[in-house]
Design an enzyme around this catalytic site. Structure first.
Site, PDB file in Angstrom:
ATOM      1  N   GLY A 182       2.328  -2.029   9.274  1.00  5.98           N
ATOM      2  CA  GLY A 182       3.387  -1.036   9.116  1.00  5.98           C
ATOM      3  C   GLY A 182       4.569  -1.515   9.936  1.00  5.98           C
ATOM      4  O   GLY A 182       4.375  -2.106  10.998  1.00  5.98           O
ATOM      5  N   TYR A 190       2.478  10.247   0.827  1.00  8.62           N
ATOM      6  CA  TYR A 190       3.437   9.719   1.801  1.00  8.62           C
ATOM      7  C   TYR A 190       4.840  10.257   1.502  1.00  8.62           C
ATOM      8  O   TYR A 190       5.411   9.954   0.450  1.00  8.62           O
ATOM      9  CB  TYR A 190       3.447   8.179   1.806  1.00  8.62           C
ATOM     10  CG  TYR A 190       2.152   7.547   2.276  1.00  8.62           C
ATOM     11  CD1 TYR A 190       1.127   8.316   2.851  1.00  8.62           C
ATOM     12  CD2 TYR A 190       1.934   6.190   2.178  1.00  8.62           C
ATOM     13  CE1 TYR A 190      -0.065   7.738   3.285  1.00  8.62           C
ATOM     14  CE2 TYR A 190       0.744   5.596   2.619  1.00  8.62           C
ATOM     15  CZ  TYR A 190      -0.243   6.384   3.162  1.00  8.62           C
ATOM     16  OH  TYR A 190      -1.416   5.800   3.588  1.00  8.62           O
ATOM     17  N   ASP A 204       0.825  -1.215   0.000  1.00  3.75           N
ATOM     18  CA  ASP A 204       0.000   0.000   0.000  1.00  3.75           C
ATOM     19  C   ASP A 204       0.860   1.266   0.000  1.00  3.75           C
ATOM     20  O   ASP A 204       1.870   1.336   0.697  1.00  3.75           O
ATOM     21  CB  ASP A 204      -0.892  -0.013   1.249  1.00  3.75           C
ATOM     22  CG  ASP A 204      -1.886   1.137   1.244  1.00  3.75           C
ATOM     23  OD1 ASP A 204      -2.701   1.196   0.300  1.00  3.75           O
ATOM     24  OD2 ASP A 204      -1.843   1.970   2.174  1.00  3.75           O
TER      25      ASP A 204
HETATM   26  P1  NDP Z   1       0.339   0.259  12.682  1.00  4.16           P
HETATM   27  O1  NDP Z   1      -0.761   0.830  13.490  1.00  4.16           O
HETATM   28  O2  NDP Z   1       0.500  -1.212  12.705  1.00  4.16           O
HETATM   29  O3  NDP Z   1       1.681   0.974  13.138  1.00  4.16           O
HETATM   30  C1  NDP Z   1       2.920   0.555  12.624  1.00  4.16           C
HETATM   31  C2  NDP Z   1       4.044   1.109  13.472  1.00  4.16           C
HETATM   32  O4  NDP Z   1       3.979   0.582  14.804  1.00  4.16           O
HETATM   33  C3  NDP Z   1       5.401   0.699  12.947  1.00  4.16           C
HETATM   34  O5  NDP Z   1       5.858   1.525  11.921  1.00  4.16           O
HETATM   35  C4  NDP Z   1       6.246   0.774  14.215  1.00  4.16           C
HETATM   36  O6  NDP Z   1       6.542   2.143  14.489  1.00  4.16           O
HETATM   37  C5  NDP Z   1       5.283   0.213  15.254  1.00  4.16           C
HETATM   38  N1  NDP Z   1       5.318  -1.253  15.327  1.00  4.16           N
HETATM   39  C6  NDP Z   1       4.808  -2.140  14.413  1.00  4.16           C
HETATM   40  N2  NDP Z   1       4.980  -3.407  14.822  1.00  4.16           N
HETATM   41  C7  NDP Z   1       5.605  -3.352  16.002  1.00  4.16           C
HETATM   42  C8  NDP Z   1       6.038  -4.346  16.914  1.00  4.16           C
HETATM   43  N3  NDP Z   1       5.844  -5.654  16.662  1.00  4.16           N
HETATM   44  N4  NDP Z   1       6.642  -3.948  18.058  1.00  4.16           N
HETATM   45  C9  NDP Z   1       6.832  -2.630  18.321  1.00  4.16           C
HETATM   46  N5  NDP Z   1       6.439  -1.628  17.501  1.00  4.16           N
HETATM   47  C10 NDP Z   1       5.826  -1.986  16.341  1.00  4.16           C
HETATM   48  O7  NDP Z   1       0.170   0.623  11.158  1.00  4.16           O
HETATM   49  P2  NDP Z   1       0.389   2.034  10.377  1.00  4.16           P
HETATM   50  O8  NDP Z   1      -0.144   3.168  11.146  1.00  4.16           O
HETATM   51  O9  NDP Z   1       1.798   2.071   9.926  1.00  4.16           O
HETATM   52  O10 NDP Z   1      -0.571   1.791   9.139  1.00  4.16           O
HETATM   53  C11 NDP Z   1      -0.321   0.695   8.254  1.00  4.16           C
HETATM   54  C12 NDP Z   1      -0.504   1.164   6.834  1.00  4.16           C
HETATM   55  O11 NDP Z   1      -1.840   1.607   6.643  1.00  4.16           O
HETATM   56  C13 NDP Z   1       0.359   2.360   6.416  1.00  4.16           C
HETATM   57  O12 NDP Z   1       1.667   2.003   6.089  1.00  4.16           O
HETATM   58  C14 NDP Z   1      -0.416   2.874   5.219  1.00  4.16           C
HETATM   59  O13 NDP Z   1      -0.120   2.084   4.091  1.00  4.16           O
HETATM   60  C15 NDP Z   1      -1.857   2.635   5.667  1.00  4.16           C
HETATM   61  N6  NDP Z   1      -2.436   3.874   6.230  1.00  4.16           N
HETATM   62  C16 NDP Z   1      -3.468   4.455   5.551  1.00  4.16           C
HETATM   63  C17 NDP Z   1      -4.057   5.620   5.994  1.00  4.16           C
HETATM   64  C18 NDP Z   1      -5.181   6.212   5.234  1.00  4.16           C
HETATM   65  O14 NDP Z   1      -5.594   7.346   5.525  1.00  4.16           O
HETATM   66  N7  NDP Z   1      -5.703   5.538   4.228  1.00  4.16           N
HETATM   67  C19 NDP Z   1      -3.613   6.277   7.237  1.00  4.16           C
HETATM   68  C20 NDP Z   1      -2.552   5.569   7.905  1.00  4.16           C
HETATM   69  C21 NDP Z   1      -2.010   4.402   7.415  1.00  4.16           C
HETATM   70  P3  NDP Z   1       7.865   2.665  15.238  1.00  4.16           P
HETATM   71  O15 NDP Z   1       8.883   1.571  15.236  1.00  4.16           O
HETATM   72  O16 NDP Z   1       8.280   3.858  14.481  1.00  4.16           O
HETATM   73  O17 NDP Z   1       7.410   3.022  16.617  1.00  4.16           O
END
Ligand code: NDP
Length: 331
Positions: free
Chosen positions: A287, A54, A49
């Site tokens: 993510g 982004y 995605d």
């Molecule tokens: P999550 O809520 O799963 O957050 C992911 C983040 O959480 C990671 O980048 C990391 O951040 C942390 N993380 C993930 N797994 C672990 C773990 N096992 N242990 C510890 N920390 C962890 O998903 P996203 O918010 O990234 O959203 C996923 C996807 O959805 C995006 O990439 C995008 O493609 C889509 N999206 C779409 C939107 C829309 O408006 N349509 C809005 C937002 C997202 P860190 O290490 O930096 O703390």
């Protein structure tokens, strides 16, 4: 990996997919993206995605380079883009027919592909008639530049209007919506969209299954230095979670963390598996800012069977946010 139909379409997407918001182009470089994509792909993930907004297009550039580096066969994966936030110029914003077309061409070039499998309207645009956007999407489909189009964070009413217009003029309707869905954010997917699953065969590609990491439990005792909520330019996100409302949610996460421990699974697994339990979810977009997170999250499928009815009840009691039934909308 398990596969689910994207709504009533014939496309079977992996139940877990990989997104690039915040990560690609900010926390993850081309080599890192290559490693994440390869790990996901080798585990059976077939949907990646992305969005024009982004990291101002850099995320798509990096994903395109990484996919090309890996030499993935185009007929084995699906890639998306989203149109809405294309730049600072007025014409680079929103869902006008012009921007929908320009943004698609720019995304194709950044991602180094001939067509987008999924193309989303990233938000509703109240300044553009829905008919104009539906027609623009339909034209891209006719031109072979897009296969499926959908919406993100549109209301049920706006999606219904898109279908009504499409039906009236013989245009292609949206097939999927990309809403936020996780243990702390449920209303749209579980209540508001309920009629759309039956009426239109709507599929959902859900975002932030871990609420940006909150639902891993890593913020239970404060903000870790190397975490999303500590990144420059994302202060707004930190503020969302550390206001009064956010603090109440963090308390629920602490209780969920204790429950996860009790049943012997990790908090990320509990949170992602809970999303997977909902059959209306076509794919959970993961993510990851580093490989270890992705490797761990890809195993969350195994935790689904541990979420027994008894455990699900305990979860309900903690989160205490179950949306009311459909009668709520008739009132
Ligand atoms: P999550 O809520 O799963 O957050 C992911 C983040 O959480 C990671 O980048 C990391 O951040 C942390 N993380 C993930 N797994 C672990 C773990 N096992 N242990 C510890 N920390 C962890 O998903 P996203 O918010 O990234 O959203 C996923 C996807 O959805 C995006 O990439 C995008 O493609 C889509 N999206 C779409 C939107 C829309 O408006 N349509 C809005 C937002 C997202 P860190 O290490 O930096 O703390």
């Amino acid at each position: 990996m398990k596969y689910r139909k994207l709504g009533k379409s014939g496309l079977k997407v992996s139940a877990l997919s990989l997104g690039s918001w915040v990560t690609f182009g900010k926390q993850v470089d081309r080599q890192g993206a290559k490693t994440l994509l390869k790990t996901a792909y080798d585990a059976g993930v077939n949907f990646f995605d992305n969005a024009e907004g982004y990291e101002a297009g850099k995320s798509e550039e990096i994903m395109g380079q990484a996919i090309a580096d890996l030499g993935l066969s185009r007929d084995t994966y699906a890639v998306s883009s989203k149109v809405f936030w294309g730049g600072k110029h007025k014409m680079q914003l929103g869902l006008s027919a012009k921007h929908v077309r320009d943004a698609c061409d720019a995304a194709l070039s950044r991602l180094q592909v001939d067509y987008l499998d999924l193309y989303f309207c990233h938000r509703p645009d109240i300044d553009t008639p829905i008919e104009e956007t539906v027609r623009a999407m339909h034209n891209l489909i006719l031109q072979g530049k897009v296969i499926y189009w959908g919406t993100s964070e549109w209301s049920a009413q706006q999606i219904t209007e898109a279908h009504t217009v499409a039906r009236a003029y013989g245009l292609t309707p949206p097939i999927m919506e990309q809403p936020q869905y996780n243990l702390l954010h449920r209303d749209k997917v579980e209540a508001e969209f309920r009629p759309l699953y039956e009426n239109f065969g709507l599929g959902t590609t859900i975002w932030s299954p871990l609420a940006s990491g909150i639902l891993t439990g890593k913020y239970n005792d404060g903000i870790p230095e190397d975490s999303r909520l500590n990144l420059p330019d994302y202060e707004w996100l930190r503020d969302l979670w550390f206001n009064e409302e956010g603090k109440k949610k963090l308390e629920k996460v602490r209780q969920l963390t204790a429950l996860a421990k009790e049943i012997g699974i990790s908090m990320p697994h509990l949170s992602i598996a809970w999303c997977l339990k909902n059959p209306r979810v076509s794919t959970v977009i993961l993510g990851a800012s580093r490989l270890s997170q992705l490797e761990d999250n890809l195993k969350s499928m195994d935790a689904v069977e541990q979420l027994t009815p008894d455990v699900m009840e305990k979860i309900e009691a903690i989160v205490d946010n179950k949306p009311a039934g459909p009668q709520r909308f008739g009132q």
